[in-house]
Design a protein around this motif. Structure first.
Motif, short mmCIF file in Angstrom:
data_model
loop_
_atom_site.label_atom_id
_atom_site.label_comp_id
_atom_site.label_asym_id
_atom_site.label_seq_id
_atom_site.Cartn_x
_atom_site.Cartn_y
_atom_site.Cartn_z
N ILE A 180 0.86 -1.20 0.00
CA ILE A 180 0.00 0.00 0.00
C ILE A 180 0.89 1.24 0.00
O ILE A 180 0.62 2.22 -0.71
CB ILE A 180 -0.94 0.00 1.22
CG1 ILE A 180 -1.97 -1.13 1.12
CG2 ILE A 180 -1.65 1.36 1.36
CD1 ILE A 180 -2.84 -1.29 2.37
N ALA A 181 1.96 1.20 0.79
CA ALA A 181 2.86 2.35 0.89
C ALA A 181 3.49 2.67 -0.47
O ALA A 181 3.53 3.83 -0.89
CB ALA A 181 3.94 2.07 1.93
N PHE A 182 3.96 1.64 -1.18
CA PHE A 182 4.54 1.90 -2.51
C PHE A 182 3.50 2.51 -3.44
O PHE A 182 3.78 3.47 -4.17
CB PHE A 182 5.10 0.60 -3.11
CG PHE A 182 6.46 0.21 -2.62
CD1 PHE A 182 7.55 1.06 -2.80
CD2 PHE A 182 6.69 -1.00 -1.99
CE1 PHE A 182 8.82 0.71 -2.36
CE2 PHE A 182 7.95 -1.37 -1.54
CZ PHE A 182 9.02 -0.51 -1.73
N ASN A 183 2.28 1.98 -3.43
CA ASN A 183 1.23 2.55 -4.28
C ASN A 183 0.94 4.00 -3.90
O ASN A 183 0.74 4.85 -4.77
CB ASN A 183 -0.06 1.73 -4.16
CG ASN A 183 -0.03 0.47 -5.00
OD1 ASN A 183 0.82 0.34 -5.89
ND2 ASN A 183 -0.93 -0.44 -4.73
N ALA A 184 0.90 4.26 -2.60
CA ALA A 184 0.57 5.61 -2.14
C ALA A 184 1.63 6.61 -2.60
O ALA A 184 1.29 7.73 -3.02
CB ALA A 184 0.46 5.62 -0.61
N VAL A 185 2.89 6.22 -2.56
CA VAL A 185 3.95 7.15 -2.99
C VAL A 185 3.84 7.39 -4.50
O VAL A 185 3.99 8.52 -4.97
CB VAL A 185 5.35 6.62 -2.62
CG1 VAL A 185 6.43 7.58 -3.10
CG2 VAL A 185 5.47 6.44 -1.11
N GLY A 186 3.52 6.35 -5.25
CA GLY A 186 3.33 6.51 -6.69
C GLY A 186 2.18 7.48 -6.99
O GLY A 186 2.31 8.38 -7.82
N ARG A 187 1.07 7.30 -6.31
CA ARG A 187 -0.06 8.23 -6.52
C ARG A 187 0.33 9.65 -6.13
O ARG A 187 -0.02 10.62 -6.81
CB ARG A 187 -1.28 7.78 -5.69
CG ARG A 187 -2.03 6.61 -6.29
CD ARG A 187 -3.40 6.44 -5.64
NE ARG A 187 -3.32 6.19 -4.21
CZ ARG A 187 -3.22 4.98 -3.66
NH1 ARG A 187 -3.20 3.90 -4.42
NH2 ARG A 187 -3.15 4.84 -2.35
N ILE B 213 8.45 13.16 -1.46
CA ILE B 213 8.34 11.86 -2.15
C ILE B 213 9.63 11.06 -1.98
O ILE B 213 9.61 9.87 -1.69
CB ILE B 213 7.99 12.07 -3.64
CG1 ILE B 213 6.55 12.57 -3.76
CG2 ILE B 213 8.19 10.78 -4.45
CD1 ILE B 213 6.18 13.08 -5.14
N ALA B 214 10.77 11.76 -2.13
CA ALA B 214 12.06 11.07 -1.93
C ALA B 214 12.13 10.47 -0.53
O ALA B 214 12.57 9.33 -0.34
CB ALA B 214 13.21 12.05 -2.15
N ARG B 215 11.69 11.23 0.46
CA ARG B 215 11.74 10.75 1.84
C ARG B 215 10.80 9.57 2.05
O ARG B 215 11.12 8.62 2.76
CB ARG B 215 11.36 11.89 2.79
CG ARG B 215 11.35 11.51 4.25
CD ARG B 215 12.71 11.04 4.72
NE ARG B 215 12.81 11.01 6.17
CZ ARG B 215 13.88 10.62 6.84
NH1 ARG B 215 14.97 10.24 6.18
NH2 ARG B 215 13.92 10.63 8.14
N MET B 216 9.63 9.64 1.43
CA MET B 216 8.67 8.54 1.59
C MET B 216 9.23 7.25 1.01
O MET B 216 9.12 6.19 1.63
CB MET B 216 7.33 8.90 0.93
CG MET B 216 6.56 9.94 1.72
SD MET B 216 4.87 10.19 1.07
CE MET B 216 5.09 11.64 0.08
N LEU B 256 3.34 7.90 6.25
CA LEU B 256 4.33 8.30 5.24
C LEU B 256 4.21 9.78 4.90
O LEU B 256 5.21 10.48 4.76
CB LEU B 256 4.15 7.49 3.97
CG LEU B 256 4.76 6.10 3.91
CD1 LEU B 256 4.53 5.52 2.53
CD2 LEU B 256 6.25 6.14 4.22
N ALA B 257 2.97 10.24 4.77
CA ALA B 257 2.77 11.66 4.45
C ALA B 257 3.36 12.53 5.56
O ALA B 257 4.00 13.56 5.29
CB ALA B 257 1.28 11.95 4.28
N HIS B 258 3.17 12.09 6.81
CA HIS B 258 3.72 12.83 7.94
C HIS B 258 5.25 12.83 7.90
O HIS B 258 5.90 13.86 8.12
CB HIS B 258 3.21 12.22 9.25
CG HIS B 258 3.82 12.83 10.48
ND1 HIS B 258 3.45 14.07 10.94
CD2 HIS B 258 4.79 12.39 11.32
CE1 HIS B 258 4.16 14.37 12.03
NE2 HIS B 258 4.99 13.36 12.26
N GLN B 259 5.83 11.65 7.60
CA GLN B 259 7.29 11.57 7.50
C GLN B 259 7.81 12.51 6.42
O GLN B 259 8.83 13.17 6.58
CB GLN B 259 7.73 10.13 7.17
CG GLN B 259 7.48 9.14 8.29
CD GLN B 259 8.33 9.42 9.52
OE1 GLN B 259 9.40 9.99 9.40
NE2 GLN B 259 7.82 9.06 10.68
#
Lengths: 364, 364
Positions: A180-187, B213-216, B256-259
């Motif tokens: 889910i995390a990988f998908n979220a970063v892509g979006r 995004i890089a950090r995520m 992740l967004a928070h990070q």
């Protein structure tokens, strides 16, 4: 060379979606290979992965390469078109002929964009069912890799009476938090692209950079560390050492940049958002209480295949599914294939898959 | 509460870099804990990871949390300030007080931005050596996790005569193609941000979305799948089910967004580019022909620690290093710690690391 063409199925019967919203008109792009028998019970429905399309096999006129599973579909192949009527359709929400965010919304006369309803794997399968009925299919085998495997599971759960056999390859009954995390970063990369323009980019610059980044992230998860090392090691691209700048230094960077660039030429950023979201939401155990409960009443035969080096949907997730089926005393075969190809193995390891699938399809 | 402050070491002695370029003036932010003995041989130099800084331990006035390795540095801790003179400096190219792309270029009177020379781990260590000499240190232990471990190795290779002991934690003698790929995508996100403006953003909008995004991406690689599952599973954020939109759905997305967001408040995007590039370039075997050759003449004692769930720099990479040292009949201890914390374990698993490190530092 086996020449095929993509056809379009249209329906004005409204489709009620899981979100509660409705699509009044849908079109489905599909291809067929082989012939349906008079009883309508020799069909195999192929279900594509995240960025696939209806063109599973054969060649379109002018194609530089054949359909995405051409090694597996045809006379004498895993999905043998001498015996079976093989069907593949582009999924709902896709961008290769089936209704999706790049389709014209009949109510506005413009592309849906983000006005398209958020869809689920259940919705995707519901639309496939309409196509299957239209084609006169009475009984079928469903088969897919990765997200295609999720659709195969959903077919077994919702339309189990029609489904003789279920083939689930390199897939999972639900995504891990990491996936889910990988998908979220892509979006996030797509949504952050200034050309995204809230999804209204069809007549201007497209969010190509964001979509390319999403693809690059995805691509890393489709290969495994060993496969990347085999392929690229630490070789520099067209030079012997560091460039001491921020251009491409290593072959692996060049490869990823190429993957990103060719992807934006063929895929719609909005579709990427919708499809990854559908994948994130899919959760058999969450919906039914447990995997055991979900498959309590199934009568289909299952074949589950996973690959040792797939770290996106690792074998442990396939084994959870297999265990749930076995605990219910269901008919399930499981193969873990030793492969260095990572998640992409379902597209590449066709020889061993052919043996396993042909044998599975022949058993009573 | 142990109050500390960051000091600045300045030097006008030109630093010749691996790229052939030169820095005429450098400043190095550093902190010290404990006291140097008259012989100057009780020093421990701590080397920070990708986004760390000089503030390894204790509290600054107004701090909400202590330095990044506070659990490991202090009276009676792994790096015992009753016995040792512990030093930590921000790395060259960083953004927390040491000369880097956000520093003023004395030749232009403006921030370097992309005018800053591309640096290597060798350059970073060369600058640390100047600080170590300035502080009157004659013999030292070098210790670091992740990229800090790379610097520790470089200290042993280049300034081995001064280095009694080397502690390399959750690190690697070179990045795999997969790790280079993750770094490349992160850089791509920064370079694609329209606010990046070719690195000249210090007086306008910053490339926050790209840096986030890089950090995520990085953060996903610092945890392991199991740790993410333990922490988040598939729980929805502040709701019971899908939102059917592209806002945050799952807790892991929110995390992740928070990070990403907190990172852009404390880190410079240009530094992220420079430091990841230095990490990509680091390659002991590539430079010396093989790991065996590299460590042929070393007289230092080595302690190598890896963590079972670290998939960014997996134990196999530590074992390559250990094997090379053993093949050279060097003094090396190796511990693989069973931990569910992924790569971040070097920051979290302080109890077991404390025992191992204290024991290693006491041996003759």
């Amino acid at each position: 060379m086996y020449i095929v063409e993509t056809k379009i199925f249209k329906s004005d019967e409204p489709v009620l979606l899981e979100s509660g919203r409705e699509l009044k008109h849908i079109e489905v792009a599909y291809e067929t290979y082989g012939a349906l028998n008079p009883q309508g019970d020799n069909a195999i429905l192929l279900l594509h992965a995240l960025t696939g399309d209806a063109h599973a096999a054969g060649w379109h006129i002018g194609d530089k390469k054949p359909g995405w599973w051409n090694d597996m579909v045809g006379s004498g192949k895993a999905f043998d078109t001498d015996k079976y009527f093989v069907v593949c359709s582009n999924m709902l929400g896709g961008c290769s002929g089936t209704t999706g965010p790049n389709s014209i919304n009949p109510e506005t006369g413009k592309e849906y964009g983000l006005g398209f309803p958020v869809i689920t794997i259940e919705d995707v399968v519901k639309v496939q069912k309409k196509l299957v009925d239209f084609l006169g299919i009475k009984k079928l085998t469903v088969a897919g890799g990765s997200m295609g495997g999720m659709q195969a599971l959903e077919w077994a759960l919702t339309y189990g009476d029609m489904v003789d056999r279920v083939i689930v390859i390199a897939s999972t009954p639900r995504l891990s938090a990491q996936s889910i995390a990988f998908n979220a970063v892509g979006r996030n990369a797509i949504l952050s692209d200034p050309n995204f323009n809230n999804g209204n980019y069809y007549h201007g610059k497209k969010p190509e950079k964001g979509l390319a980044i999403a693809r690059m992230i995805g691509h890393i998860t489709y290969l495994c560390e060993e496969a990347m090392h085999e392929k690229f090691a630490r070789r520099f691209q067209d030079k012997d050492g560091p460039g001491f700048n921020f251009d491409i230094d290593f072959e692996v960077e060049s490869y990823l940049a190429h993957q990103g660039q060719t992807f934006v030429d063929r895929f719609d950023a909005n579709s990427y958002l919708y499809i990854t979201k559908a994948v994130d939401y899919f959760d058999v155990a969450g919906k039914y209480g447990s995997l055991e409960k979900a498959f309590e009443k199934t009568k289909s035969k299952f074949l589950v295949i996973s690959f040792t080096s797939d770290w996106l949907f690792p074998s442990s997730q396939s084994k959870e599914l297999v265990n749930a089926l076995m605990n219910n005393k269901k008919d399930v075969s499981y193969c873990e294939i030793d492969s260095p190809c990572g998640h992409d193995a379902f597209l590449l390891e066709y020889e061993v898959q052919t043996k396993i699938i042909r044998s599975f399809l022949c058993t009573d």
